[in-house]
Design a protein around this motif. Sequence first.
Motif, PDB file in Angstrom:
ATOM      1  N   PHE A 101       0.828  -1.203   0.000  1.00 22.94           N
ATOM      2  CA  PHE A 101       0.000   0.000   0.000  1.00 22.94           C
ATOM      3  C   PHE A 101       0.870   1.264   0.000  1.00 22.94           C
ATOM      4  O   PHE A 101       0.565   2.232  -0.688  1.00 22.94           O
ATOM      5  CB  PHE A 101      -0.937  -0.006   1.218  1.00 22.94           C
ATOM      6  CG  PHE A 101      -1.821   1.198   1.279  1.00 22.94           C
ATOM      7  CD1 PHE A 101      -2.847   1.364   0.365  1.00 22.94           C
ATOM      8  CD2 PHE A 101      -1.621   2.170   2.243  1.00 22.94           C
ATOM      9  CE1 PHE A 101      -3.661   2.475   0.407  1.00 22.94           C
ATOM     10  CE2 PHE A 101      -2.432   3.291   2.287  1.00 22.94           C
ATOM     11  CZ  PHE A 101      -3.455   3.444   1.375  1.00 22.94           C
ATOM     12  N   ASP A 102       1.970   1.243   0.757  1.00 19.11           N
ATOM     13  CA  ASP A 102       2.877   2.395   0.805  1.00 19.11           C
ATOM     14  C   ASP A 102       3.534   2.648  -0.548  1.00 19.11           C
ATOM     15  O   ASP A 102       3.697   3.787  -0.959  1.00 19.11           O
ATOM     16  CB  ASP A 102       3.949   2.187   1.875  1.00 19.11           C
ATOM     17  CG  ASP A 102       3.383   2.269   3.281  1.00 19.11           C
ATOM     18  OD1 ASP A 102       2.319   2.893   3.456  1.00 19.11           O
ATOM     19  OD2 ASP A 102       4.005   1.696   4.195  1.00 19.11           O
ATOM     20  N   VAL A 137       2.303   1.830  -3.510  1.00 20.92           N
ATOM     21  CA  VAL A 137       1.253   2.365  -4.393  1.00 20.92           C
ATOM     22  C   VAL A 137       0.983   3.818  -4.049  1.00 20.92           C
ATOM     23  O   VAL A 137       0.846   4.673  -4.933  1.00 20.92           O
ATOM     24  CB  VAL A 137      -0.029   1.509  -4.293  1.00 20.92           C
ATOM     25  CG1 VAL A 137      -1.183   2.177  -5.028  1.00 20.92           C
ATOM     26  CG2 VAL A 137       0.223   0.111  -4.823  1.00 20.92           C
ATOM     27  N   LYS A 138       0.914   4.107  -2.784  1.00 19.59           N
ATOM     28  CA  LYS A 138       0.671   5.477  -2.323  1.00 19.59           C
ATOM     29  C   LYS A 138       1.789   6.416  -2.778  1.00 19.59           C
ATOM     30  O   LYS A 138       1.539   7.532  -3.238  1.00 19.59           O
ATOM     31  CB  LYS A 138       0.557   5.471  -0.798  1.00 19.59           C
ATOM     32  CG  LYS A 138       0.104   6.749  -0.196  1.00 19.59           C
ATOM     33  CD  LYS A 138      -0.099   6.532   1.303  1.00 19.59           C
ATOM     34  CE  LYS A 138       0.235   7.778   2.060  1.00 19.59           C
ATOM     35  NZ  LYS A 138       0.171   7.615   3.494  1.00 19.59           N
ATOM     36  N   ASP A 139       3.042   5.961  -2.683  1.00 15.38           N
ATOM     37  CA  ASP A 139       4.178   6.767  -3.126  1.00 15.38           C
ATOM     38  C   ASP A 139       4.151   6.998  -4.637  1.00 15.38           C
ATOM     39  O   ASP A 139       4.413   8.106  -5.111  1.00 15.38           O
ATOM     40  CB  ASP A 139       5.498   6.101  -2.737  1.00 15.38           C
ATOM     41  CG  ASP A 139       5.756   6.137  -1.234  1.00 15.38           C
ATOM     42  OD1 ASP A 139       5.083   6.926  -0.538  1.00 15.38           O
ATOM     43  OD2 ASP A 139       6.618   5.369  -0.769  1.00 15.38           O
ATOM     44  N   ARG A 140       3.820   5.970  -5.382  1.00 15.96           N
ATOM     45  CA  ARG A 140       3.745   6.113  -6.843  1.00 15.96           C
ATOM     46  C   ARG A 140       2.611   7.052  -7.238  1.00 15.96           C
ATOM     47  O   ARG A 140       2.744   7.830  -8.176  1.00 15.96           O
ATOM     48  CB  ARG A 140       3.571   4.751  -7.511  1.00 15.96           C
ATOM     49  CG  ARG A 140       4.838   3.939  -7.471  1.00 15.96           C
ATOM     50  CD  ARG A 140       4.729   2.690  -8.270  1.00 15.96           C
ATOM     51  NE  ARG A 140       5.971   1.938  -8.189  1.00 15.96           N
ATOM     52  CZ  ARG A 140       6.156   0.777  -8.722  1.00 15.96           C
ATOM     53  NH1 ARG A 140       5.182   0.201  -9.412  1.00 15.96           N
ATOM     54  NH2 ARG A 140       7.308   0.162  -8.597  1.00 15.96           N
ATOM     55  N   LEU A 141       1.526   6.967  -6.521  1.00 18.36           N
ATOM     56  CA  LEU A 141       0.400   7.867  -6.781  1.00 18.36           C
ATOM     57  C   LEU A 141       0.801   9.316  -6.502  1.00 18.36           C
ATOM     58  O   LEU A 141       0.459  10.228  -7.266  1.00 18.36           O
ATOM     59  CB  LEU A 141      -0.813   7.469  -5.946  1.00 18.36           C
ATOM     60  CG  LEU A 141      -2.077   8.282  -6.152  1.00 18.36           C
ATOM     61  CD1 LEU A 141      -2.535   8.198  -7.604  1.00 18.36           C
ATOM     62  CD2 LEU A 141      -3.179   7.801  -5.219  1.00 18.36           C
TER      63      LEU A 141
END
Length: 97
Positions: free
Chosen positions: A3-4, A6-10
């Motif tokens: 999740f982290d 994905v969150k960073d890429r977002l």
Amino acid sequence: MVFDVVKDRLAVWRDRREVARQRLEAADEFTWVWSDTVNPCSHEFGADLTCRETNTLATLFRLFHHWNTANQLQKEHERGPNCNNAEPHPEIVEEDQ
């Protein structure tokens, strides 16, 4: 953990989109300012443009639908002292097609 990532890429994607939005907004503002201020005689403002620079600016103006400015800039350049035909110039289109 996933999740982290994905969150960073977002977050990176959002940052890139914001920069792209700001660049587009700045280009739009630039075309308006140039069209209102410099048009039609860029030489009076010290803009001695090469063939490539003229083509680039004319393309930018056409993308933002400043057809008259693009055409005037190109015509002015082709008659001016800086045009050595180092690059071919695009055909002048008199109106938005």
